[in-house]
Design an enzyme around this catalytic site. Structure first.
Site, PDB file in Angstrom:
ATOM      1  N   GLU A   9       0.795  -1.235   0.000  1.00 35.76           N
ATOM      2  CA  GLU A   9       0.000   0.000   0.000  1.00 35.76           C
ATOM      3  C   GLU A   9       0.824   1.279   0.000  1.00 35.76           C
ATOM      4  O   GLU A   9       0.415   2.284  -0.571  1.00 35.76           O
ATOM      5  CB  GLU A   9      -0.910   0.090   1.251  1.00 35.76           C
ATOM      6  N   ASP A  82      -1.877  -5.054   3.734  1.00 31.82           N
ATOM      7  CA  ASP A  82      -2.000  -5.428   5.146  1.00 31.82           C
ATOM      8  C   ASP A  82      -2.924  -6.627   5.327  1.00 31.82           C
ATOM      9  O   ASP A  82      -3.760  -6.929   4.473  1.00 31.82           O
ATOM     10  CB  ASP A  82      -2.514  -4.236   5.965  1.00 31.82           C
ATOM     11  N   ASP A  84      -5.414  -7.120   7.445  1.00 33.90           N
ATOM     12  CA  ASP A  84      -6.760  -6.930   7.981  1.00 33.90           C
ATOM     13  C   ASP A  84      -7.765  -6.842   6.832  1.00 33.90           C
ATOM     14  O   ASP A  84      -7.429  -7.025   5.674  1.00 33.90           O
ATOM     15  CB  ASP A  84      -6.814  -5.689   8.884  1.00 33.90           C
ATOM     16  N   GLU A  86      -9.355  -4.318   5.504  1.00 36.68           N
ATOM     17  CA  GLU A  86      -9.092  -3.241   4.545  1.00 36.68           C
ATOM     18  C   GLU A  86      -7.984  -3.645   3.582  1.00 36.68           C
ATOM     19  O   GLU A  86      -8.063  -3.409   2.374  1.00 36.68           O
ATOM     20  CB  GLU A  86      -8.713  -1.959   5.290  1.00 36.68           C
ATOM     21  N   TYR A 288       2.284  -5.098  13.224  1.00 34.11           N
ATOM     22  CA  TYR A 288       1.142  -4.352  12.683  1.00 34.11           C
ATOM     23  C   TYR A 288       0.357  -3.671  13.793  1.00 34.11           C
ATOM     24  O   TYR A 288       0.066  -4.269  14.829  1.00 34.11           O
ATOM     25  CB  TYR A 288       0.244  -5.294  11.886  1.00 34.11           C
ATOM     26  N   ARG A 290      -2.731  -2.266  13.856  1.00 34.62           N
ATOM     27  CA  ARG A 290      -4.195  -2.344  13.987  1.00 34.62           C
ATOM     28  C   ARG A 290      -4.553  -3.761  14.386  1.00 34.62           C
ATOM     29  O   ARG A 290      -4.607  -4.670  13.562  1.00 34.62           O
ATOM     30  CB  ARG A 290      -4.879  -1.962  12.666  1.00 34.62           C
ATOM     31  N   HIS A 333      -3.047 -11.093  14.219  1.00 31.65           N
ATOM     32  CA  HIS A 333      -3.180 -12.131  15.225  1.00 31.65           C
ATOM     33  C   HIS A 333      -2.106 -12.051  16.294  1.00 31.65           C
ATOM     34  O   HIS A 333      -1.811 -13.023  16.959  1.00 31.65           O
ATOM     35  CB  HIS A 333      -3.175 -13.504  14.550  1.00 31.65           C
TER      36      HIS A 333
END
Length: 618
Positions: A9, A82, A84, A86, A288, A290, A333
């Site tokens: 990203e 990423d 997640d 998104e 990460y 988030r 996780h």
């Protein structure tokens, strides 16, 4: 012809990953989403299963052309956004828009940007998880429906250029309700009685022993009567109890606990914390950022043990496994932790250094031994009364994790009494002489206003929002001027103080400043009006349980347990009729400004502004 194209990203992430891969890999950035819902249109085909209508923004068209060209040259395209929802959606959009061949496309995920993690991800590619894509799509479509259908209602019934959102409106409701709770609060006074006794220490020197009466008096007369008793009372130690205490460290950081602790310890805003954490992640310094997991990998546990043992000795090591309590935890996780536990400090900006140090200390402390303390409580009886004073002392026998990290107390709940210290040597039956006994008028405090940190904690408690939504939600409600962050200067207040000293009771009035608050979230007049309107006409949208239930349904979609279109159909069948009935309500039943109808030009401007600042945009 190049062998491999890796798409991530952000350019910073691309730069870090490029260092780990050889000449056979080219790493490019998509700069977030390469397509989105149309800006000025509703962009959802309700009649055809809520199909979203996407477009490639003008500023992304050249980039998309470049990515298409590079993908066509590559043997294999690796989608490395990423891990997640998104990120999964970004990977899916890239796959669709670039027209990638499934046989030559691989999805890889990693929760830290280190060489081992990247190489391990390439060894274990997977397919795009369409359940995660559906969950992200469901959130975005539902939020677009709420924003675009509710906002015109606000334009017509309240005033132009307003907007509403599913999570942001609930956040504003929390702040409005707290403000009204404060305004309705009735202060009650009570007298707190403290005494200072003079006792010899181990060296025979006279020291002060501070104690507090076990109860408070409601009136000045009761407090004065008690001080009269103290004039002739004998004070005797009736009991001494000593018991061991153990304090355990907190779990490693999740997104919300990092936001809260960075606000309290470092003074960072929620948005600032996420921006700095993003930089640390993209530079390969932390995992990460988030996540709602408190789990640590076996690698992290082993490296923590080694770091603690080397720095402080084996006695300080205590390996712990923390369980994630959040149902439906769907982001990364693993908890937020340093990628290299041996590195207690890093190079970077001042803010990056401070946030990294906070994350390192919290992670290391979570794997350290309990702190061992000894708490002593001394009960002091009055010979002519059933009332008793109590003095407490606390001694740290083994500092354990406290050597590295102490949890902050949120300013809203902090008692402000300070920690108990060491008591002088005392024995049961020992008589004490008082220096003074003071009864101070104290007033009950209204509930605290929310800070950014405490609002995040409340949203998490209610199950509203997820790690990726806290920061944009809080930023949005301030940008739209429903809420402002400000200070309350406090007010002068008189308080009565009765002091018994040398057999005489002095009666004085002191002036104090009360109610000083800093960096609190305060509702604006616009926020109050919009909240009241939405609460009256759309109670479901502002209902805490409803909003939390929607989040759970997103989790169920992500886990493949529900179809996203079915969830939206059920929601829309209840929501849309209430919008239509509210729009059709007779203007005469509202206040004079409720009959205002915006011009098409005003609507267009507002719709454009709404879409441009919509919370689903990255």
């Amino acid at each position: 012809m190049q062998k491999n194209l890796v798409i991530v990203e952000s350019p910073a992430k691309a730069k870090t990953i490029e260092k780990f891969l050889g000449k056979d890999y080219k790493v490019l950035s998509s700069y977030g989403h390469i397509r989105d819902l149309k800006k000025k249109a509703f962009s959802i085909d309700i009649a055809h299963d809520f199909a979203p209508e996407y477009e490639i923004p003008a500023d992304k068209r050249a980039l998309v052309s470049q990515l298409k060209d590079e993908a066509a040259k590559a043997d294999t395209v690796w989608l490395a956004s990423d891990e997640d929802r998104e990120g999964e959606a970004i990977a899916w959009h890239l796959y669709e828009v670039l027209g990638l061949n499934p046989e030559h496309t691989k999805r890889i995920v990693f929760h830290e940007i280190t060489k081992n993690a990247i190489l391990r991800a390439i060894e274990h590619p997977r397919d795009i998880d369409l359940n995660l894509v559906d969950a992200q799509q469901a959130r975005r479509v539902l939020d677009r429906i709420v924003g675009f259908e509710l906002s015109p209602v606000l334009w017509r019934k309240v005033k132009p250029a307003l907007s509403a959102g599913r999570v942001q409106s609930v956040a504003v409701r929390l702040i409005v309700e707290r403000e009204r709770e404060i305004n309705a609060f009735k202060t009650e006074a009570a007298y707190r009685v403290t005494a200072v006794f003079l006792v010899p220490d181990a060296d025979g020197k006279t020291v002060e022993l501070k104690a507090e009466l076990a109860r408070r008096f409601k009136t000045k007369a009761e407090a004065g009567k008690f001080l009269e008793l103290c004039k002739s009372a004998t004070f005797t130690i009736s009991d001494i109890t000593t018991k061991p205490l153990r304090k355990s460290p907190s779990a490693p950081f999740t997104t919300s606990t990092l936001q809260q602790e960075a606000a309290r310890k470092l003074g960072f805003t929620v948005a600032q914390t996420m921006m700095v954490a993003q930089h640390l992640y993209e530079a390969g310094m932390i995992t990460y950022m988030r996540t709602d997991s408190v789990n640590l990998s076996d690698f992290a546990l082993q490296s923590s043990r080694e770091a603690i043992g080397a720095m402080m000795g084996e006695r300080y090591v205590c390996t712990r496994h923390f369980a994630t309590r959040t149902k439906g935890a769907q982001e990364a996780h693993e908890a937020i932790r340093p990628t290299n536990m041996q590195a207690s400090k890093i190079d970077g900006t001042h803010q990056e250094k401070r946030l990294y140090e906070l994350i390192w200390k919290r992670t290391i402390a979570s794997q350290m031994a309990d702190a061992e303390l000894e708490k002593t409580t001394v009960t002091i009886a009055l010979g002519n009364s059933t009332e008793t004073f109590a003095a407490t002392g606390e001694v740290v026998k083994f500092d354990g994790f406290l050597r590295v990290y102490r949890d902050s107390q949120d300013e809203e709940t902090e008692a402000g009494e300070g920690e108990a210290g060491l008591l002088p040597p005392l024995k049961k039956g020992q008589q004490l002489a008082y220096s003074d006994v003071t009864a101070t008028e104290r007033f009950s405090q209204h509930p605290p206003r929310y800070t950014e940190a405490s609002l995040v904690r409340k949203l998490e408690e209610l199950g509203i929002g997820r790690p990726s939504t806290y920061a944009p939600t809080i930023s949005t409600i301030q940008q739209r001027e429903y809420v402002v962050k400000g200070d309350k200067p406090g007010e002068e207040r008189d308080c009565n103080v009765l002091t018994l000293k040398d057999g005489q009771i002095a009666d004085e009035t002191h002036t104090e400043i009360t109610g000083v608050e800093k960096s609190k979230l305060l509702p604006t007049d616009t926020g109050l009006v919009v909240n009241d309107f939405l609460t009256e006409y759309f109670p479901d949208i502002l209902d805490y349980n409803f909003t939390a239930t929607v989040e759970k349904q997103f989790d169920e979609i992500a886990e493949g347990e529900k179809q996203w279109t079915g969830v939206l159909k059920k929601f829309y069948s209840q929501f849309h009729p209430s919008v239509e009935s509210t729009l059709a309500a007779r203007a005469s039943t509202r206040q004079a400004n409720a009959s205002w109808a915006p011009t098409p030009r005003a609507v267009g401007r507002s719709a454009s502004r709404l879409a441009a600042s919509a919370p689903w945009r990255r």
